[in-house]
Design a protein around this motif. Structure first.
Motif, mmCIF file in Angstrom:
data_model
loop_
_atom_site.group_PDB
_atom_site.id
_atom_site.type_symbol
_atom_site.label_atom_id
_atom_site.label_comp_id
_atom_site.label_asym_id
_atom_site.label_seq_id
_atom_site.Cartn_x
_atom_site.Cartn_y
_atom_site.Cartn_z
ATOM 1 N N LEU A 1 -7.377 3.980 4.433
ATOM 2 C CA LEU A 1 -6.571 4.029 5.676
ATOM 3 C C LEU A 1 -6.732 2.299 6.459
ATOM 4 N N ARG A 2 -7.810 1.536 6.005
ATOM 5 C CA ARG A 2 -7.904 0.412 6.653
ATOM 6 C C ARG A 2 -6.944 -0.726 5.684
ATOM 7 N N ASP A 3 -6.634 -0.599 4.831
ATOM 8 C CA ASP A 3 -5.568 -1.324 3.989
ATOM 9 C C ASP A 3 -4.401 -1.772 4.677
ATOM 10 N N PRO A 4 -4.107 -2.858 4.576
ATOM 11 C CA PRO A 4 -2.884 -3.542 5.480
ATOM 12 C C PRO A 4 -1.636 -2.821 5.224
ATOM 13 N N LYS A 5 -1.462 -2.421 3.810
ATOM 14 C CA LYS A 5 0.027 -1.517 3.367
ATOM 15 C C LYS A 5 -0.064 -0.266 4.198
ATOM 16 N N ARG B 1 1.837 3.683 7.827
ATOM 17 C CA ARG B 1 1.667 4.513 8.692
ATOM 18 C C ARG B 1 2.187 4.335 10.152
ATOM 19 N N GLU B 2 2.371 3.136 10.399
ATOM 20 C CA GLU B 2 2.985 2.665 11.745
ATOM 21 C C GLU B 2 4.421 2.852 11.687
ATOM 22 N N LYS B 3 4.989 2.707 10.541
ATOM 23 C CA LYS B 3 6.643 2.773 10.458
ATOM 24 C C LYS B 3 6.895 4.182 10.503
ATOM 25 N N LEU B 4 5.923 5.071 9.833
ATOM 26 C CA LEU B 4 6.144 6.585 9.797
ATOM 27 C C LEU B 4 6.243 7.228 11.369
ATOM 28 N N GLU B 5 5.232 6.581 12.152
ATOM 29 C CA GLU B 5 5.080 6.898 13.336
ATOM 30 C C GLU B 5 6.244 6.579 14.220
ATOM 31 N N LYS B 6 6.782 5.109 13.981
ATOM 32 C CA LYS B 6 8.035 4.859 14.870
ATOM 33 C C LYS B 6 9.267 5.190 14.455
ATOM 34 N N SER B 7 9.340 6.138 13.279
ATOM 35 C CA SER B 7 10.453 6.760 12.553
ATOM 36 C C SER B 7 10.349 8.101 13.187
ATOM 37 N N THR C 1 13.517 7.557 -4.973
ATOM 38 C CA THR C 1 12.268 7.485 -4.149
ATOM 39 C C THR C 1 11.169 6.785 -5.317
ATOM 40 N N GLU C 2 11.492 7.323 -6.352
ATOM 41 C CA GLU C 2 10.380 6.889 -7.350
ATOM 42 C C GLU C 2 10.534 5.583 -7.744
ATOM 43 N N ILE C 3 11.540 5.061 -7.804
ATOM 44 C CA ILE C 3 11.903 3.711 -7.918
ATOM 45 C C ILE C 3 11.351 2.859 -7.056
ATOM 46 N N ARG C 4 11.368 3.078 -5.646
ATOM 47 C CA ARG C 4 10.988 2.393 -4.584
ATOM 48 C C ARG C 4 9.688 2.637 -4.379
ATOM 49 N N ALA C 5 9.064 3.615 -4.869
ATOM 50 C CA ALA C 5 7.690 3.891 -4.744
ATOM 51 C C ALA C 5 6.848 2.962 -5.648
ATOM 52 N N ALA C 6 7.307 2.876 -6.891
ATOM 53 C CA ALA C 6 6.717 2.398 -7.773
ATOM 54 C C ALA C 6 6.829 0.646 -7.727
ATOM 55 N N HIS C 7 7.980 0.371 -7.349
ATOM 56 C CA HIS C 7 8.523 -1.062 -6.821
ATOM 57 C C HIS C 7 7.645 -1.760 -5.864
ATOM 58 N N LEU C 8 7.624 -0.911 -4.629
ATOM 59 C CA LEU C 8 7.013 -1.432 -3.374
ATOM 60 C C LEU C 8 5.691 -1.425 -3.259
ATOM 61 N N SER C 9 4.915 -0.401 -4.096
ATOM 62 C CA SER C 9 3.427 0.075 -3.840
ATOM 63 C C SER C 9 2.480 -0.947 -4.732
ATOM 64 N N GLY C 10 3.191 -1.667 -5.540
ATOM 65 C CA GLY C 10 2.226 -2.435 -6.500
ATOM 66 C C GLY C 10 1.743 -1.748 -7.851
ATOM 67 N N ASP C 11 2.259 -0.495 -7.881
ATOM 68 C CA ASP C 11 2.138 0.130 -9.134
ATOM 69 C C ASP C 11 2.097 -0.682 -10.205
ATOM 70 N N CYS C 12 3.161 -1.679 -10.487
ATOM 71 C CA CYS C 12 3.453 -2.284 -11.425
ATOM 72 C C CYS C 12 3.093 -3.867 -11.704
ATOM 73 N N HIS C 13 2.047 -4.003 -10.568
ATOM 74 C CA HIS C 13 1.257 -5.499 -10.677
ATOM 75 C C HIS C 13 0.930 -5.518 -12.234
ATOM 76 N N PRO D 1 10.353 0.240 4.160
ATOM 77 C CA PRO D 1 10.344 -0.515 5.468
ATOM 78 C C PRO D 1 9.960 -2.054 5.636
ATOM 79 N N PHE D 2 9.598 -2.455 4.395
ATOM 80 C CA PHE D 2 9.143 -3.950 4.474
ATOM 81 C C PHE D 2 10.518 -4.943 4.380
ATOM 82 N N ASP D 3 9.971 -5.959 4.813
ATOM 83 C CA ASP D 3 11.316 -7.111 4.951
ATOM 84 C C ASP D 3 11.534 -7.573 3.465
#
Length: 200
Positions: free
Chosen positions: A40-44, A49-55, A127-139, A195-197
């Motif tokens: 929960l302390r990880d920046p991402k 969590r902040e973006k979910l709250e704002k949404s 949503t799977e494409i987005r989650a795999a791409h944006l999360s860093g799963d495929c680093h 929600p990332f730029d």
């Protein structure tokens, strides 16, 4: 996709089952729960969590939970249950944090799209494409750890592979249907970084 109880997890029409990150062993529940709290302390994680709250989809302290899962998945997301972290299929902090990030992207997609239908192959693929791409799963380091060594084009290949693994657990998606759905939504969903730029 995962619906879980304290001792196991069964597939359901929720969303976002992540292929298991560890072939065996796994974390004791108490240690896993400590790792979830650390994540929960990880920046991402904080950002999501902040973006979910704002949404308008704030998440409580019990939204992310550790379970022992029967399915060979590392975690999942379900509207009713929140984020499931499959402790018995994970071994290190990085894996726990990665699962939390991946599943929070699903939660964000579920929040921002009022009509997201997890039974619809194209919706699930997106949503799977987005989650795999944006999360860093495929680093590339994670891919190397999984035994995939490819320098060029590895990221998109990895995203496609992980999307197909996740869609395989959706009873509404045949293998052909999953491939067709993934191709149909690929460009728009792969390039959608909300929600990332930009891709983090």
């Amino acid at each position: 996709m995962a619906r879980a109880t304290r001792t196991n997890a069964q597939p359901t029409t929720g969303g976002g089952g992540v292929p298991s990150a560890a072939p065996g062993g796994g974390l004791p529940m108490a240690e896993c729960e400590k790792m979830i709290r650390r994540s929960l302390r990880d920046p991402k994680v904080k950002f999501l969590r902040e973006k979910l709250e704002k949404s308008g989809c704030g998440i409580g302290s019990n939204f992310i939970k550790g379970y022992n899962c029967e399915e060979a998945i590392a975690g999942g997301y379900n509207r009713a249950e929140g984020v499931v972290v499959c402790c018995n299929h994970l071994q290190i902090q990085d894996q726990v944090t990665q699962v939390v990030i991946h599943e929070l992207i699903h939660a964000y997609d579920d929040c921002r799209a009022a009509n997201l239908d997890w039974a619809n192959c194209a919706h699930h693929a997106c949503t799977e494409i987005r989650a795999a791409h944006l999360s860093g799963d495929c680093h590339y380091k994670r891919e190397l750890f999984r035994g995939f060594l490819k320098l060029r084009g590895h990221e998109q290949e990895c995203v496609r592979r992980r999307v197909m693994q996740s869609l395989a657990s959706n009873p509404n998606c045949s293998e052909t249907g999953a491939k067709d759905a993934t191709e149909a939504v690929w460009n728009i969903c792969y390039n959608d970084t909300e929600p990332f730029d930009t891709v983090p």
